[in-house]
Design a protein around this motif. Structure first.
Motif, PDB file in Angstrom:
ATOM      1  N   MET A  34       0.921  -1.234   0.000  1.00 32.20           N
ATOM      2  CA  MET A  34      -0.274   0.030   0.074  1.00 32.20           C
ATOM      3  C   MET A  34       0.867   1.428  -0.319  1.00 32.20           C
ATOM      4  O   MET A  34       1.907   1.290   0.676  1.00 32.20           O
ATOM      5  CB  MET A  34      -0.853   0.237   0.877  1.00 32.20           C
ATOM      6  N   SER A  35       0.396   2.026  -0.592  1.00 31.09           N
ATOM      7  CA  SER A  35       0.816   3.551  -1.050  1.00 31.09           C
ATOM      8  C   SER A  35       1.455   3.830   0.494  1.00 31.09           C
ATOM      9  O   SER A  35       0.370   4.120   1.478  1.00 31.09           O
ATOM     10  CB  SER A  35       0.385   4.921  -1.631  1.00 31.09           C
ATOM     11  N   HIS A  36       2.034   5.076   0.888  1.00 35.42           N
ATOM     12  CA  HIS A  36       2.817   5.083   2.223  1.00 35.42           C
ATOM     13  C   HIS A  36       2.283   6.903   2.516  1.00 35.42           C
ATOM     14  O   HIS A  36       0.954   6.958   3.422  1.00 35.42           O
ATOM     15  CB  HIS A  36       4.570   5.580   2.191  1.00 35.42           C
ATOM     16  N   LEU A  37       1.528   7.060   1.664  1.00 31.66           N
ATOM     17  CA  LEU A  37       0.662   8.436   1.615  1.00 31.66           C
ATOM     18  C   LEU A  37      -0.228   7.826   1.574  1.00 31.66           C
ATOM     19  O   LEU A  37      -1.398   8.805   2.595  1.00 31.66           O
ATOM     20  CB  LEU A  37       0.830   9.382   0.115  1.00 31.66           C
ATOM     21  N   LEU A  38      -0.729   6.939   1.071  1.00 30.80           N
ATOM     22  CA  LEU A  38      -2.707   6.276   1.781  1.00 30.80           C
ATOM     23  C   LEU A  38      -2.380   5.765   2.916  1.00 30.80           C
ATOM     24  O   LEU A  38      -3.927   5.955   3.592  1.00 30.80           O
ATOM     25  CB  LEU A  38      -2.871   5.110   0.693  1.00 30.80           C
ATOM     26  N   GLU A  39      -1.471   5.399   3.712  1.00 34.52           N
ATOM     27  CA  GLU A  39      -1.647   4.514   4.762  1.00 34.52           C
ATOM     28  C   GLU A  39      -1.503   6.022   5.762  1.00 34.52           C
ATOM     29  O   GLU A  39      -2.284   5.387   7.147  1.00 34.52           O
ATOM     30  CB  GLU A  39      -0.057   3.553   5.403  1.00 34.52           C
ATOM     31  N   SER A  40      -0.469   6.723   5.703  1.00 33.98           N
ATOM     32  CA  SER A  40      -0.815   8.049   6.319  1.00 33.98           C
ATOM     33  C   SER A  40      -1.870   8.876   6.687  1.00 33.98           C
ATOM     34  O   SER A  40      -2.356   9.385   7.679  1.00 33.98           O
ATOM     35  CB  SER A  40       0.008   9.294   5.404  1.00 33.98           C
ATOM     36  N   ILE A  41      -3.036   9.094   5.004  1.00 35.98           N
ATOM     37  CA  ILE A  41      -4.258   9.818   5.702  1.00 35.98           C
ATOM     38  C   ILE A  41      -5.399   8.359   6.287  1.00 35.98           C
ATOM     39  O   ILE A  41      -5.933   9.319   6.429  1.00 35.98           O
ATOM     40  CB  ILE A  41      -4.563   9.869   3.592  1.00 35.98           C
ATOM     41  N   LEU A  42      -4.795   7.468   5.959  1.00 35.05           N
ATOM     42  CA  LEU A  42      -5.778   6.720   6.608  1.00 35.05           C
ATOM     43  C   LEU A  42      -5.637   6.253   8.350  1.00 35.05           C
ATOM     44  O   LEU A  42      -6.621   6.383   9.097  1.00 35.05           O
ATOM     45  CB  LEU A  42      -5.282   4.888   6.116  1.00 35.05           C
ATOM     46  N   THR A  43      -3.911   6.929   8.631  1.00 29.67           N
ATOM     47  CA  THR A  43      -4.150   6.881   9.997  1.00 29.67           C
ATOM     48  C   THR A  43      -4.520   8.488  10.748  1.00 29.67           C
ATOM     49  O   THR A  43      -4.832   8.353  11.905  1.00 29.67           O
ATOM     50  CB  THR A  43      -2.691   6.968  10.407  1.00 29.67           C
ATOM     51  N   VAL A  44      -4.165   9.496  10.060  1.00 31.63           N
ATOM     52  CA  VAL A  44      -4.660  10.950  10.281  1.00 31.63           C
ATOM     53  C   VAL A  44      -6.637  11.179   9.420  1.00 31.63           C
ATOM     54  O   VAL A  44      -7.241  12.218  10.223  1.00 31.63           O
ATOM     55  CB  VAL A  44      -4.368  12.188   9.852  1.00 31.63           C
ATOM     56  N   ALA A  45      -7.360  10.446   8.972  1.00 30.01           N
ATOM     57  CA  ALA A  45      -8.387  10.729   9.174  1.00 30.01           C
ATOM     58  C   ALA A  45      -9.626  10.732   9.800  1.00 30.01           C
ATOM     59  O   ALA A  45     -10.448  11.413  10.249  1.00 30.01           O
ATOM     60  CB  ALA A  45      -9.179   9.292   8.193  1.00 30.01           C
ATOM     61  N   PRO A  46      -9.264   9.696  11.365  1.00 31.78           N
ATOM     62  CA  PRO A  46     -10.207  10.206  12.252  1.00 31.78           C
ATOM     63  C   PRO A  46     -10.346  11.260  12.905  1.00 31.78           C
ATOM     64  O   PRO A  46     -10.749  11.931  13.347  1.00 31.78           O
ATOM     65  CB  PRO A  46     -10.325   8.854  13.200  1.00 31.78           C
ATOM     66  N   ILE A  47      -9.399  11.950  12.530  1.00 26.35           N
ATOM     67  CA  ILE A  47      -8.015  13.138  13.572  1.00 26.35           C
ATOM     68  C   ILE A  47      -8.868  14.406  12.728  1.00 26.35           C
ATOM     69  O   ILE A  47      -9.522  15.089  13.096  1.00 26.35           O
ATOM     70  CB  ILE A  47      -6.896  13.315  13.329  1.00 26.35           C
ATOM     71  N   LEU A  48      -9.224  14.055  11.302  1.00 19.93           N
ATOM     72  CA  LEU A  48      -9.579  15.162  10.016  1.00 19.93           C
ATOM     73  C   LEU A  48     -11.569  15.097  10.253  1.00 19.93           C
ATOM     74  O   LEU A  48     -11.339  16.288  10.644  1.00 19.93           O
ATOM     75  CB  LEU A  48      -8.741  14.230   9.192  1.00 19.93           C
ATOM     76  N   GLN A  49     -11.327  14.000  10.775  1.00 22.15           N
ATOM     77  CA  GLN A  49     -13.152  14.292  10.822  1.00 22.15           C
ATOM     78  C   GLN A  49     -13.843  15.524  11.928  1.00 22.15           C
ATOM     79  O   GLN A  49     -14.450  15.771  12.342  1.00 22.15           O
ATOM     80  CB  GLN A  49     -14.117  12.819  11.409  1.00 22.15           C
ATOM     81  N   LYS A  50     -12.751  14.774  13.146  1.00 23.62           N
ATOM     82  CA  LYS A  50     -12.879  15.613  14.642  1.00 23.62           C
ATOM     83  C   LYS A  50     -12.331  17.152  14.529  1.00 23.62           C
ATOM     84  O   LYS A  50     -12.990  17.983  15.269  1.00 23.62           O
ATOM     85  CB  LYS A  50     -12.254  14.789  15.769  1.00 23.62           C
ATOM     86  N   ALA A  51     -11.243  17.440  13.540  1.00 20.29           N
ATOM     87  CA  ALA A  51     -11.014  19.030  13.187  1.00 20.29           C
ATOM     88  C   ALA A  51     -12.050  20.317  12.325  1.00 20.29           C
ATOM     89  O   ALA A  51     -12.068  20.836  12.181  1.00 20.29           O
ATOM     90  CB  ALA A  51      -9.251  18.368  12.456  1.00 20.29           C
ATOM     91  N   PHE A  52     -13.056  19.226  11.539  1.00 21.73           N
ATOM     92  CA  PHE A  52     -13.716  20.018  10.759  1.00 21.73           C
ATOM     93  C   PHE A  52     -14.989  20.408  11.778  1.00 21.73           C
ATOM     94  O   PHE A  52     -15.651  20.003  12.866  1.00 21.73           O
ATOM     95  CB  PHE A  52     -15.023  18.498   9.658  1.00 21.73           C
ATOM     96  N   LEU A  53     -15.145  21.779  11.563  1.00 22.59           N
ATOM     97  CA  LEU A  53     -16.558  22.731  12.307  1.00 22.59           C
ATOM     98  C   LEU A  53     -17.548  21.773  12.088  1.00 22.59           C
ATOM     99  O   LEU A  53     -18.452  22.208  13.276  1.00 22.59           O
ATOM    100  CB  LEU A  53     -16.074  23.985  11.194  1.00 22.59           C
ATOM    101  N   PHE A  54     -18.655  21.423  11.387  1.00 20.32           N
ATOM    102  CA  PHE A  54     -19.173  20.670  11.261  1.00 20.32           C
ATOM    103  C   PHE A  54     -19.595  19.578  10.989  1.00 20.32           C
ATOM    104  O   PHE A  54     -17.937  19.028  11.084  1.00 20.32           O
ATOM    105  CB  PHE A  54     -20.228  21.103  10.365  1.00 20.32           C
ATOM    106  N   ASP A  55     -20.404  18.304  11.622  1.00 19.93           N
ATOM    107  CA  ASP A  55     -20.805  17.128  11.174  1.00 19.93           C
ATOM    108  C   ASP A  55     -20.208  16.857  10.459  1.00 19.93           C
ATOM    109  O   ASP A  55     -20.893  16.974   9.319  1.00 19.93           O
ATOM    110  CB  ASP A  55     -21.519  15.900  12.148  1.00 19.93           C
ATOM    111  N   CYS A  56     -19.102  15.706   9.816  1.00 24.66           N
ATOM    112  CA  CYS A  56     -18.921  15.380   8.859  1.00 24.66           C
ATOM    113  C   CYS A  56     -18.614  13.726   8.502  1.00 24.66           C
ATOM    114  O   CYS A  56     -17.478  13.478   9.521  1.00 24.66           O
ATOM    115  CB  CYS A  56     -17.587  16.514   8.792  1.00 24.66           C
ATOM    116  N   MET A  57     -19.214  13.329   7.509  1.00 21.97           N
ATOM    117  CA  MET A  57     -18.235  12.014   7.395  1.00 21.97           C
ATOM    118  C   MET A  57     -16.741  11.974   6.630  1.00 21.97           C
ATOM    119  O   MET A  57     -16.710  12.877   6.101  1.00 21.97           O
ATOM    120  CB  MET A  57     -19.447  11.105   6.810  1.00 21.97           C
ATOM    121  N   VAL A  58     -16.001  10.926   7.297  1.00 21.33           N
ATOM    122  CA  VAL A  58     -14.828  10.693   5.995  1.00 21.33           C
ATOM    123  C   VAL A  58     -14.637   9.467   5.484  1.00 21.33           C
ATOM    124  O   VAL A  58     -14.967   8.777   6.478  1.00 21.33           O
ATOM    125  CB  VAL A  58     -13.611  11.413   7.102  1.00 21.33           C
ATOM    126  N   GLY A  59     -14.002   9.608   4.262  1.00 22.90           N
ATOM    127  CA  GLY A  59     -14.309   7.930   3.832  1.00 22.90           C
ATOM    128  C   GLY A  59     -12.609   8.302   2.627  1.00 22.90           C
ATOM    129  O   GLY A  59     -12.025   8.948   2.593  1.00 22.90           O
TER     130      GLY A  59
END
Length: 275
Positions: free
Chosen positions: A1-26
């Motif tokens: 798997m791509s290293h960048l893709l692995e990094s994004i998978l790691t930070v995805a749940p953090i990104l979701q909490k960083a949004f001002l509004f409730d946001c789904m992330v995939g």
């Protein structure tokens, strides 16, 4: 798997909490979902491992290598939302997609309220405008009636003068009749016929005097009634003018509220959902 893709998978749940509004992330690779974090008010039922649907924002972003933005209507998933698909590039190749989505239910509800408010204010404005026209007409009619009442008072005053003239003539006729009776009495038998005429003159004078008094009484009563009507018409006129002014002010306020509702509707509309 791509290293960048692995990094994004790691930070995805953090990104979701960083949004001002409730946001789904995939997060996906080129074929399937690798992660999916639904929002409290936006859950599309996606599971890890689900393949990318042809034509979806994820599939389109991966296939075309560009950012894709779409507004999804309520009819598709039962929830209106806006989704963004952003291709993940590594080494000049698309290795996956990061997608986000926020519900537009509140925006749609706000726009619906604004549209209903605009319609209601439009109807109220039309009725207010109609009331303003009717108030102006009433004010004009009251003014006309007030002028007519003043003219009636003037005519009654003129009639009273004529009645005074009739009373004066009646009094003088009565005096003349009385003098004629006295002269006829002095003439004796020779003035008998003249005495009959003199009595008729006195009788006519008395009748005229009585009628003049009745006419004067009636005119006086009419004058009092016209005075009452005139005063009431004056109050009605002032009230009509005040009412017309208030309705005009209300109409201006309704127009401002209508403009504000239009601005609210425009603000509620989505204008930034462009690819």
């Amino acid at each position: 798997m791509s290293h960048l893709l692995e990094s994004i998978l790691t930070v995805a749940p953090i990104l979701q909490k960083a949004f001002l509004f409730d946001c789904m992330v995939g997060v996906t690779d080129r074929e399937k979902f690798l992660a999916y974090y639904p929002a409290p008010g936006l859950h599309l039922g996606i599971k890890v491992g689900d393949p990318l649907r042809p034509g979806s924002i994820n599939a389109t972003a991966v296939a075309e290598g560009r950012r894709v933005v779409r507004k999804i209507s309520k009819e598709i998933y039962g929830i209106p939302y806006v989704a963004v698909g952003y291709p993940i590039m590594e080494g000049g190749q698309v290795v996956g997609c990061l997608s986000t989505g926020v519900t537009t239910e509140q925006e749609d509800r706000l726009r619906e309220i604004a549209e209903n408010l605009t319609g209601a204010l439009g109807d109220i404005a039309l009725h207010t405008e109609s009331l303003a026209k009717e108030a102006d007409y009433l004010a004009q009619a009251s003014h006309t009636l007030s002028d007519t009442a003043a003219q009636m008072e003037s005519k009654i005053a003129e009639t009273s003068q004529i009645n005074d003239l009739i009373r004066t003539i009646s009094t003088r006729s009565n005096v003349l009749g009385l003098n004629a009776v006295l002269e006829a009495a002095r003439a004796g038998a020779a003035g008998r016929g003249f005495s009959v005429v003199a009595e008729e003159i006195r009788h006519l004078s008395q009748t005229t005097s009585t009628s003049a008094k009745s006419i004067f009484r009636i005119l006086d009563e009419m004058n009092q009634l016209v005075g009452v009507v005139s005063a009431e018409m004056e109050r009605t006129l002032n009230h009509s003018i005040e009412q017309s002014t208030r309705i005009q002010e209300l109409y201006a306020v309704m127009q401002r509220l209508r403009d504000m509702a239009e601005q609210l509707k425009t603000a509620a509309a989505t204008t930034a959902y462009e690819e």
